[in-house]
Design a protein around this motif. Structure first.
Motif, PDB file in Angstrom:
ATOM      1  N   THR A   1       0.841  -1.199   0.000  1.00 56.96           N
ATOM      2  CA  THR A   1       0.000   0.000   0.000  1.00 56.96           C
ATOM      3  C   THR A   1       0.875   1.248   0.000  1.00 56.96           C
ATOM      4  O   THR A   1       1.842   1.343   0.761  1.00 56.96           O
ATOM      5  N   GLY A   2       0.523   2.187  -0.895  1.00 54.35           N
ATOM      6  CA  GLY A   2       1.254   3.446  -0.979  1.00 54.35           C
ATOM      7  C   GLY A   2       2.371   3.451  -2.007  1.00 54.35           C
ATOM      8  O   GLY A   2       2.890   4.531  -2.349  1.00 54.35           O
TER       9      GLY A   2
ATOM     10  N   GLY B   1      -7.624   6.956  -9.415  1.00 54.92           N
ATOM     11  CA  GLY B   1      -6.502   6.245  -8.804  1.00 54.92           C
ATOM     12  C   GLY B   1      -5.467   5.765  -9.808  1.00 54.92           C
ATOM     13  O   GLY B   1      -4.465   5.159  -9.410  1.00 54.92           O
TER      14      GLY B   1
ATOM     15  N   SER C   1      -0.326   5.706  -6.006  1.00 58.18           N
ATOM     16  CA  SER C   1      -0.223   5.258  -4.617  1.00 58.18           C
ATOM     17  C   SER C   1      -1.164   4.064  -4.468  1.00 58.18           C
ATOM     18  O   SER C   1      -2.373   4.233  -4.269  1.00 58.18           O
TER      19      SER C   1
ATOM     20  N   SER D   1      -3.444   1.016  -3.595  1.00 56.55           N
ATOM     21  CA  SER D   1      -4.312   0.697  -2.462  1.00 56.55           C
ATOM     22  C   SER D   1      -4.831  -0.730  -2.608  1.00 56.55           C
ATOM     23  O   SER D   1      -4.820  -1.299  -3.714  1.00 56.55           O
ATOM     24  N   THR D   2      -5.283  -1.294  -1.514  1.00 53.75           N
ATOM     25  CA  THR D   2      -5.704  -2.706  -1.529  1.00 53.75           C
ATOM     26  C   THR D   2      -6.863  -2.939  -2.483  1.00 53.75           C
ATOM     27  O   THR D   2      -6.989  -4.029  -3.059  1.00 53.75           O
ATOM     28  N   ASN D   3      -7.709  -1.926  -2.701  1.00 60.13           N
ATOM     29  CA  ASN D   3      -8.833  -2.125  -3.615  1.00 60.13           C
ATOM     30  C   ASN D   3      -8.416  -2.085  -5.090  1.00 60.13           C
ATOM     31  O   ASN D   3      -9.261  -2.217  -5.990  1.00 60.13           O
ATOM     32  N   GLN D   4      -7.128  -1.926  -5.321  1.00 59.20           N
ATOM     33  CA  GLN D   4      -6.612  -2.018  -6.689  1.00 59.20           C
ATOM     34  C   GLN D   4      -6.016  -3.396  -6.977  1.00 59.20           C
ATOM     35  O   GLN D   4      -5.449  -3.618  -8.061  1.00 59.20           O
TER      36      GLN D   4
ATOM     37  N   VAL E   1      -2.022  -5.973  -3.958  1.00 66.51           N
ATOM     38  CA  VAL E   1      -1.560  -4.871  -3.126  1.00 66.51           C
ATOM     39  C   VAL E   1      -1.819  -5.251  -1.662  1.00 66.51           C
ATOM     40  O   VAL E   1      -2.974  -5.468  -1.265  1.00 66.51           O
TER      41      VAL E   1
END
Lengths: 112, 111
Positions: free
Chosen positions: A15-16, A63, A80, A82-85, A111
């Motif tokens: 993440t990030g 995003g 950046s 994120s887990t939803n990616q 991620v």
């Protein structure tokens, strides 16, 4: 035979982190596309490009950003992650006519 | 806005039975429709397009503008037909053609 290649089959990022996914096609196609593929949601268009340095938002561009400096190469950037990616990312290319798209093998991004 | 609907997430049939994968679309223009297939661990590939009116691997699809449908059919299913199938609609805009995909139907052929 049209060949669309993607830089990685599997990718694990935190993440990030900034993530680059690259796609190359060898058939001089003017159009290139990035999709994400999720179970039950099908393919959703993130961005597409119809010419060098040109880009258009698809249905879910938030995003993500893209870059097309050369005709054969189309990059997808997660500024950046994120887990939803976490998803399967598919690249495709096509001529304008016929509009049939040719797909790469996909990059499965996780991620954490 | 254009839309492609595949009402079945999963379709299971026995080997040798007929197969019909449903696809309905909504689009105000003149549609061009495709079926794509993704076999396990393979890339998404074009199966057929309505303009060519050809039969690929025994599959056919007829565009019915009155019912706004483009159903995929095969008279006798084979085990190797097990795959994910996507219906797609080509639309023009922003300098190029784009494809709008349905959510897909997973076909499972039972031996």
């Amino acid at each position: 035979d049209v060949k669309v290649t993607q830089s990685s089959r599997y990718l694990v990022k935190r993440t990030g982190e900034k993530v680059f996914l690259e796609c190359v096609q060898d058939m001089d196609h003017e159009n290139m596309f990035w999709y994400r593929q999720d179970p039950g949601l099908g393919l959703r268009l993130i961005y597409f490009s119809y010419d060098v340095k040109m880009k258009e938002k698809g249905d879910i561009p938030e995003g993500y950003s893209v870059s097309r400096e050369k005709k054969e190469r189309f990059s997808l950037i997660l500024e950046s992650a994120s887990t939803n990616q976490t998803s399967m990312y598919l690249c495709a290319s096509s001529l304008s006519n016929p509009p049939e798209q040719f797909f790469g093998p996909g990059t499965r991004l996780t991620v954490l | 806005a254009q839309r492609v609907t595949q009402p079945e997430k999963l379709l299971s049939v026995f080997k040798g039975a007929p197969v019909e994968l449903k696809c309905n679309y909504s689009y105000s223009g003149s549609p061009e429709l495709f079926w794509y297939v993704q076999y396990s661990r393979q890339r998404l590939q074009l199966l057929l397009r309505h303009i060519s009116r050809e039969s690929i691997k025994g599959f056919t699809a007829d565009l019915n503008k009155g019912e706004t449908s483009f159903h995929l059919k095969k008279p006798f299913a084979q085990e190797e037909d097990s795959a994910m199938y996507y219906c797609a609609l080509s639309v023009s805009g922003a300098g190029s053609y784009q494809l709008t995909f349905g959510k897909g139907t997973k076909l499972s052929v039972i031996p």
